[in-house]
Design a protein around this motif. Structure first.
Motif, short mmCIF file in Angstrom:
data_model
loop_
_atom_site.label_atom_id
_atom_site.label_comp_id
_atom_site.label_asym_id
_atom_site.label_seq_id
_atom_site.Cartn_x
_atom_site.Cartn_y
_atom_site.Cartn_z
N LYS A 239 74.13 10.42 35.71
CA LYS A 239 73.67 11.14 36.89
C LYS A 239 72.15 11.13 36.93
N LEU A 240 71.59 10.80 38.09
CA LEU A 240 70.15 10.83 38.33
C LEU A 240 69.86 11.81 39.45
N VAL A 241 68.99 12.75 39.18
CA VAL A 241 68.61 13.73 40.19
C VAL A 241 67.25 13.32 40.77
N VAL A 242 67.23 13.07 42.07
CA VAL A 242 65.99 12.68 42.76
C VAL A 242 65.42 13.91 43.46
N GLN A 243 64.15 14.20 43.18
CA GLN A 243 63.50 15.34 43.79
C GLN A 243 62.81 14.97 45.11
N GLY B 127 61.79 6.13 49.45
CA GLY B 127 62.76 6.19 50.54
C GLY B 127 64.07 6.85 50.17
N LYS B 128 64.23 7.24 48.92
CA LYS B 128 65.47 7.90 48.50
C LYS B 128 65.42 9.38 48.87
N ALA B 129 66.45 9.84 49.55
CA ALA B 129 66.54 11.26 49.89
C ALA B 129 66.77 12.08 48.63
N PRO B 130 66.20 13.27 48.53
CA PRO B 130 66.48 14.11 47.37
C PRO B 130 67.98 14.37 47.23
N GLY B 131 68.44 14.43 46.00
CA GLY B 131 69.86 14.69 45.75
C GLY B 131 70.32 14.03 44.48
N ILE B 132 71.64 13.99 44.31
CA ILE B 132 72.26 13.45 43.10
C ILE B 132 72.73 12.02 43.37
#
Length: 446
Positions: A442-446, A421-426
């Protein structure tokens, strides 16, 4: 940047891109003296999005770090009185703005800070209703405060002024701030001036003799931009260091104004298209030292007189040829979402434990990163040590508050973190140990 005391050094990768981040993330100048400034330190931030919560957080002595999110309108008569507190940070998340539209004498203004010490304001925009000479309130005033750092703030269209410092306030540093009037002045005010775009007043009057020995202020990397007419600043009594600033308002009638017993060091500033860059006023100042400034298409005085004070601190001065570009790129509320004001603190006001002194055990890693579906947050802790993990999105909103991690034996604790459910982004992952040491990753979600 060198300073005798650098209590707030944020890692260079976390603050700004393409600029000298260290020089924009450490308190310098007068505020670094007298014990320095740490604000609320590593206290867990309270995020506010409306006026009621903003006022409650600022006026509460138990809240030490306030993160302001979005645009908050100050109602008529709602000026916030921030009094008799210490050790506090008020930080604007990207785009944060406090707005007042009231034009009356008594109900105007945004925030009044009185008898406070060890306070930090960063990355806020304060917008007033426009200049109107009604003897109203400024966007912000410091009254009898000490060790205050105002950094990367933008002051717009103050009614009486943008930002004033008065009444024995001392050890103040104002860095990377922008002062501007976007709105046309409102004429026919009862005070008599039809154009009261007078930005900053340090010292309220020649008769305020209790200000002697106080009003020690450093102004570095600030920008007095279009619309400012005068008081950039106007100084009485204070020892004010004006370094590496930009003055380029085409309507400026006076810039730096040396009032009664003012002691001014004016160095490596850029003045363009202004009148009276250094206004000696009635020649009642103590001294003005002017050196290495650049004057382009200016009229009026550009010289000093006498020998000003010698600062007790070390300040790295940017070569004047580089000042305009640096200030125009960095001044104002320009900090990114990563620079949340509590990162990588390398010192404390009282000289106690520092993050930089912590053992390597207080470290985390996140993998894979970038991640999709799930990430592992690995926290290395000592025996019986605990850690709290919070995750914020790029707009500073809290999205997850994970269960407390407890190390019953020393070693690395692996915490699975679902990204469903997490939108891609920082995203920013805050980890706070039981000692109150806080780090951000920092975590980058694809």
């Amino acid at each position: 940047m060198k300073s005798k005391f650098v209590p707030w050094a944020i890692s260079t990768a976390m603050c700004l891109t393409g600029l000298s981040a260290n020089s924009q993330c450490a308190v310098v100048g007068w505020a670094s003296e007298n014990g320095g400034v740490t604000g609320g330190g590593t206290a867990t931030p309270v995020i506010v999005t409306n006026y009621t919560d903003l006022k409650a957080a600022i006026t509460s002595t138990s809240v030490k770090v306030v993160h302001v999110s979005g645009t908050i309108t100050i109602p008529s008569g709602g000026r916030i009185s921030f009094q008799d507190q210490s050790d506090k940070t008020i930080f604007g998340l990207p785009g944060a703005k406090l707005v007042s539209t009231d034009l009356t004498t008594s109900n105007s203004g945004i925030i009044y800070v009185k008898r406070c010490t060890n306070v930090v304001f960063r990355n806020l925009t304060l917008e007033g209703p426009g200049a109107y000479d009604t003897d109203g309130w400024d966007n912000m005033t410091l009254d009898n405060c000490a060790n205050v750092w105002v950094d990367h703030c933008e002051f717009q269209d103050g009614l009486d002024g943008n930002f004033d410092i008065k009444n024995m306030s001392d050890y103040i540093s104002v860095t990377w701030c922008k002062f501007i009037y976007n709105k046309a002045p409102i004429p026919d005010g009862p005070g008599g001036s039809d154009d009261h775009r007078f930005s900053d007043l340090f010292g309220s009057g020649d008769g305020a003799t209790t200000d002697r020995g106080h009003l020690r202020v450093t102004l570095q990397n600030c920008w007095w931009a279009q619309g400012c007419v005068a008081r950039m600043p106007r100084v009485r009594f204070g020892k004010v260091h004006v370094a590496n600033n930009l003055f380029n308002s085409t309507v400026a009638a006076q810039c730096v104004m040396a009032g009664f017993e003012a002691d001014l060091l004016v160095e490596s500033n850029v003045f363009e298209n202004v009148k009276k860059p250094i206004d000696k006023m009635d020649n009642t100042y103590t001294a003005i030292t002017a050196r290495d400034n650049v004057f382009t298409n200016t009229t009026g005085n550009t010289t000093g007189s006498g020998t000003a004070f010698t600062p007790p601190y070390t300040l790295t001065i940017t070569p004047v040829a580089n000042v305009k570009a640096a200030v125009m790129a960095g001044a104002g509320a320009t900090l990114t979402e990563d620079c949340l004001g509590v990162l990588d603190i390398t010192g404390t006001r009282d000289g106690s434990t520092r993050l930089g002194d912590e053992p390597a055990a207080n470290r985390i890693s996140i993998y894979p990163n970038p991640a999709k579906g799930k990430a592992i947050i690995a926290v290395t802790l000592k025996k019986n040590e605990q850690a709290v993990i919070r995750v914020y999105d790029a707009n500073g909103r809290l999205v997850d508050n994970l269960p407390v991690v407890t190390a019953f034996t020393a070693g690395t604790q692996k915490v699975p973190y679902s990204l469903a459910g997490k939108a891609p982004g920082i995203y920013n992952v805050f980890v706070t140990t039981g000692k109150g040491v806080q780090s951000t990753y920092k975590l980058v979600v694809q």
